[in-house]
Motif scaffolding. Sequence first.
Motif: not given
Lengths: 183, 131
Positions: B3, B6, B11, B35-36, B39-40, B43, B103
């Motif tokens: 993910t 990807k 982006n 940002k994602e 956060l991943d 996580y 998160e």
Amino acid sequence: MWADTLLIVFISICTAFLGEGLTWLMVYRTERYQKLKTEVEKQSKKLEKRKETHGDTLDRQQKKKIEREEDKLKHNNRDLSFVKMKSMFAIGFAFTALLSMFNNIFDGRVVARLPFLPLTWIQGLSHRNLPGDDYYDCSFIFLYILCTMSIRQNIQKLLGFAPSRAASKQGNSLFGPAPGQFK
Amino acid sequence: MSTKSKSAEKNGFAKSKEPSVWIRAVSASSQWPDKEEFLDVIYWIRQVLGIILGVGWGVIPLKGFLGLALFVLINAGLLYFYFSSFQSIDEEEFGGAWELTKEGFITSFAGFLVTWIIIYTGLYYELNETL
């Protein structure tokens, strides 16, 4: 007892893959779903950005624009939920049947020993259908729910099926951010 | 981890000169334009930490409320140190420290409980039963 514990972990890995596989077959791979998903993601990000830059503004026009976009996003989110709903029902039924089958198989069997005493309101779950008053004994359903919570979510994330953060933050989807997590 | 790559490609960050996510995750004060992605990273660190602590608590074995409380403290504390001191990101960009602490917390907690219960049952309870 340990064989049962490991078997339950294995079962929940299988059911998680089965659930995701079925959802992929019925929902994720459809064109309508993919189109809606990209749309919702794009809109959520746009809305978030707009809110960041114009969040505190008193400008009426900007406020109206934000409201209009929120409405659009809500509408798309609802469509997305409806696309998911039919298959979610089908999968829900299948999994309820599976779960009751496993429940029968493990009925009255202690499948694990808890290293902690669960809170009183969880004891109903962790000691479901078990004989005796030893609340350190763990029932099938409690372990299964815990496994599903961790395994399914991680599998969804690994496969890239998890709902995007921006969308679940902005969206008011009918079923919340992670539908059918406990099935 | 698919993910991550990807979303990075989507982006358009994959082609930029940023080093890979893995390298940035373990080097101090990295840049996180997406940002994602960060956060991943949070996580997945949480998930791995949950499993490690679960195995550790099971082997020791830690029991009772102490085990739960220590998990919460270490999980929240270590990750707080990671994002605020090691990576020194601006928390407000992500909606505050609470958002970053949330998160993946529940999933990590569930993973921790499962490994703790499995190892504890296998190593100690099963053994006592047969003796």
